[in-house]
Design a protein around this motif. Sequence first.
Motif, PDB file in Angstrom:
ATOM      1  N   THR A 167      28.638  38.737  50.897  1.00 15.02           N
ATOM      2  CA  THR A 167      29.916  39.380  50.353  1.00 15.02           C
ATOM      3  C   THR A 167      31.030  39.297  51.437  1.00 15.02           C
ATOM      4  O   THR A 167      30.830  39.183  52.533  1.00 15.02           O
ATOM      5  N   THR A 168      32.424  39.411  50.818  1.00 19.62           N
ATOM      6  CA  THR A 168      33.457  39.403  51.858  1.00 19.62           C
ATOM      7  C   THR A 168      33.923  40.986  51.790  1.00 19.62           C
ATOM      8  O   THR A 168      33.679  41.586  50.731  1.00 19.62           O
ATOM      9  N   GLY A 206      35.766  44.009  50.884  1.00 13.97           N
ATOM     10  CA  GLY A 206      36.462  44.335  49.782  1.00 13.97           C
ATOM     11  C   GLY A 206      36.174  43.946  48.488  1.00 13.97           C
ATOM     12  O   GLY A 206      36.677  44.348  47.413  1.00 13.97           O
ATOM     13  N   ASP A 207      35.002  43.025  48.539  1.00 15.36           N
ATOM     14  CA  ASP A 207      34.464  42.487  47.398  1.00 15.36           C
ATOM     15  C   ASP A 207      33.217  43.116  46.957  1.00 15.36           C
ATOM     16  O   ASP A 207      32.448  43.636  47.997  1.00 15.36           O
ATOM     17  N   LEU A 208      32.655  43.033  45.536  1.00 16.42           N
ATOM     18  CA  LEU A 208      31.486  43.560  45.134  1.00 16.42           C
ATOM     19  C   LEU A 208      30.401  42.459  45.707  1.00 16.42           C
ATOM     20  O   LEU A 208      30.897  41.272  45.470  1.00 16.42           O
ATOM     21  N   PRO A 250      27.659  39.825  44.780  1.00 18.43           N
ATOM     22  CA  PRO A 250      27.353  39.086  43.530  1.00 18.43           C
ATOM     23  C   PRO A 250      26.207  39.503  42.740  1.00 18.43           C
ATOM     24  O   PRO A 250      25.902  39.245  41.631  1.00 18.43           O
TER      25      PRO A 250
END
Length: 141
Positions: free
Chosen positions: A26-27, A29-31, A33
């Motif tokens: 994940t990056t 700030g992202d949820l 996958p």
Amino acid sequence: MAGILLAATSLACILWLIPGQVSSETTPGDLPPTVIPYLSAGVVFLLAVGLILQTLVRDTGEELPVPSKSVLSDVLFASAATGVILLAFYTAGFLALAIPLTAVTMVFSGGRNRLVVALVSVLFPLMVWLGARFIFGVYLP
């Protein structure tokens, strides 16, 4: 029996399929996958447990009616046709198959208004295709 099969399948997804097939990278700030697959499988598992509990609580000991052969053959036919169509998506393309599949599904489920069947059969797959492409950046075949 359906509740047990659903619970077992969702557990197999949670314990084996999702960890093995969905990356957890994940990056910031992202949820990750894996959130939606785990959430979906968890909801299916909870609903399956609810189905099992409901069956156990409401069990009267009576014999359940067996579906007629026409119902079973309809389900078998619909499953086989859906499988063939899904396998053909990569060669024929999403829109070429989703439009007739939607129309057949609507008629098979009792839709009789030709205008509604035609509009939904064209607009729904088109919206899915456009949403996948422009919102999620996924190019459907």
